[in-house]
Design a protein around this motif. Sequence first.
Motif, short mmCIF file in Angstrom:
data_model
loop_
_atom_site.label_atom_id
_atom_site.label_comp_id
_atom_site.label_asym_id
_atom_site.label_seq_id
_atom_site.Cartn_x
_atom_site.Cartn_y
_atom_site.Cartn_z
N THR A 1 5.33 1.78 -6.63
CA THR A 1 5.02 2.22 -7.98
C THR A 1 3.56 2.67 -8.01
OG1 THR A 1 4.23 0.07 -8.81
CG2 THR A 1 6.62 0.51 -8.93
N GLU A 2 3.16 3.31 -9.10
CA GLU A 2 1.75 3.69 -9.23
C GLU A 2 0.85 2.48 -9.16
OE1 GLU A 2 0.99 6.08 -12.65
OE2 GLU A 2 2.56 7.53 -12.21
N ARG A 3 1.32 1.36 -9.66
CA ARG A 3 0.50 0.16 -9.67
C ARG A 3 0.30 -0.40 -8.25
NH1 ARG A 3 3.20 -2.23 -15.23
NH2 ARG A 3 1.45 -1.66 -16.61
N SER A 4 1.17 -0.03 -7.31
CA SER A 4 0.94 -0.42 -5.92
C SER A 4 -0.34 0.22 -5.40
CB SER A 4 2.13 -0.01 -5.05
OG SER A 4 3.34 -0.54 -5.52
N ASP A 5 -0.57 1.48 -5.77
CA ASP A 5 -1.80 2.15 -5.34
C ASP A 5 -3.03 1.57 -6.03
OD1 ASP A 5 -0.47 3.85 -3.62
OD2 ASP A 5 -0.27 5.47 -5.08
N LEU A 6 -2.87 1.09 -7.26
CA LEU A 6 -4.01 0.52 -7.98
C LEU A 6 -4.43 -0.81 -7.35
CD1 LEU A 6 -3.18 1.35 -11.70
CD2 LEU A 6 -4.13 2.78 -9.88
N TYR A 7 -3.51 -1.52 -6.73
CA TYR A 7 -3.88 -2.73 -5.98
C TYR A 7 -4.83 -2.34 -4.83
CZ TYR A 7 -3.46 -7.03 -3.21
OH TYR A 7 -3.73 -8.20 -2.52
N ALA A 8 -4.50 -1.24 -4.14
CA ALA A 8 -5.37 -0.79 -3.05
C ALA A 8 -6.75 -0.43 -3.56
CB ALA A 8 -4.74 0.41 -2.35
N VAL A 9 -6.84 0.13 -4.78
CA VAL A 9 -8.15 0.41 -5.38
C VAL A 9 -8.92 -0.89 -5.58
CG1 VAL A 9 -9.35 1.30 -7.41
CG2 VAL A 9 -7.36 2.52 -6.50
N GLY A 10 -8.23 -1.95 -6.01
CA GLY A 10 -8.89 -3.25 -6.18
C GLY A 10 -9.45 -3.78 -4.88
N VAL A 11 -8.69 -3.60 -3.78
CA VAL A 11 -9.18 -4.03 -2.47
C VAL A 11 -10.41 -3.23 -2.07
CG1 VAL A 11 -8.62 -4.30 -0.03
CG2 VAL A 11 -6.89 -4.78 -1.75
#
Length: 529
Positions: free
Chosen positions: A178-188
């Motif tokens: 999902t788009e939110r999967s990519d936002l997790y990577a932004v958090g990392v």
Amino acid sequence: MNYLTSGISGVTYRVGPALSGLDGGFYRGFAGTQEVTLQIAPAGTAAVAALRAEARLLERLDHPQIVRLIDRGRTHEAFFLVFDTHAGRPLVEVVHQFDLSLSTALNVLVQAVDILAVLHQAGIIWGRMRPQAFWIDKGGLLKLVDLRGAGEAITDGSLTLSEATYLAPELSADQRHTERSDLYAVGVLAYELLAGRAPFTGSDPTELALKHLTEPPPDVAQTRSDLPADLCDLIRRCLSKTPEARPASALELRAELAAIWERVRVDEQGRMIICPRCQSAVLPARRCPVCGAQLQSPGATPPPPRKRRWLPMLTIGVSILALIWMLFGMGHTSSDAAALQPTRTPAQATAAATPLPTYEPTPLPTATAVPTPKGALTAAAGDMADADIDLIQAHIVFDNEWLVVRIDVVGRVEGGVADRRYQVFIDVDDVASGDTSIPWQQMGADYTVLFRSGDQGGMALHWNGTSWESIGAATVETNGGTLVMRVPATWLGSPETLRYGVLAVNGTASLVDYIPARGSDPASAMREP
């Protein structure tokens, strides 16, 4: 495999050295004198299918911060893609080797989220975002160069260690992208940029994936004391194990990050100091992040921010004057040049006796210039160090009661705020009359007109013998790579002739361009009858 020929275009590419900092398969390439970037997969390997899939994705995208596919081909040895040339360095090198200011880190994050938003709008969920997929140029512009594996399911053996470092926990649990999967990577990535290390580390992809799935992320607020509370909270939400707890979209995340970035940038600008060696505007620290010069003694605390009582543009003018003083060694050493020095007080004489720093920002100069007829200064367009600031031509004319300055540059005039400064130094005397602010051959500046990218207008200043003083605002027009500044000619005493030189500064990258070249005569502008 020294050469690769495309069966589509017929162009032959010479394969240069491998490009480090990416996840492998990238090389410098050359088509005649044109430099390109090559991505190569050995024939008969699974990497060929990955490159074919990546090419199909890139054909759907058209954005200046995403690499442009210009050719492809295959031989008996390899399948390859050809991209427009890279500039700068891999983002992973910047993350791991440089101390970034908070505003710089937030700038990188905002750009990364912008690129994600472009992918999401095109229906592409990345799932494997990592800094090894980006280049960052000298002006701080981020560019995506590697989309391999985008949207593919996570299977055993399909992850690299770098991909696993930024993997959303739901992806290792066989849930859908999902788009939110990519936002997790932004958090990392945000944690890594701010803390200097990733929140989870491991010796293999499986170990890392398990930590993302089961271990709570460390609190980024514990790593440094200057992080705003709302930024720490935003990173915690991005690193949530539950996708629903993260921001809903890249656009929503971008809005929150941009608001924090703007507030931090304004605060940092108020605390900037000038490095005595390279004259870059930097935050107080033990050493300058640009040139490494010591800024304060070990154990000393940064001085409190000084209240700024002068006009902001005047402060910029003084800073640029100091930079020029350093670059050109403050004039001639002959007795004739010494006679041109203005009378100094004892305090000024003592300061002038202090040896000047010999460091020069590199590379210098970036252009060769030859005065041309009709008052134009022209630089060599192909001799560039930084396309954001390189001067190509400057021209001054009298238009009725106005003095009009036209500067043509390579790159973006209207780039980031305060990244680039353009300054025109004007001598209205027949001979240098004691002004020593600009030690170009046979020139002492009486006036300067300056403009900082991002500002609405410019500023005209007069050299009063000891410092620059403001005489009024200059109107500014920008059109692509052209900058035009206007001031009333009467402000300069309505001279019949004048001489001038132009300086451009990128303080962020510690690069300088100027025309005429050092040692060359300035250009002249005459009032038309």
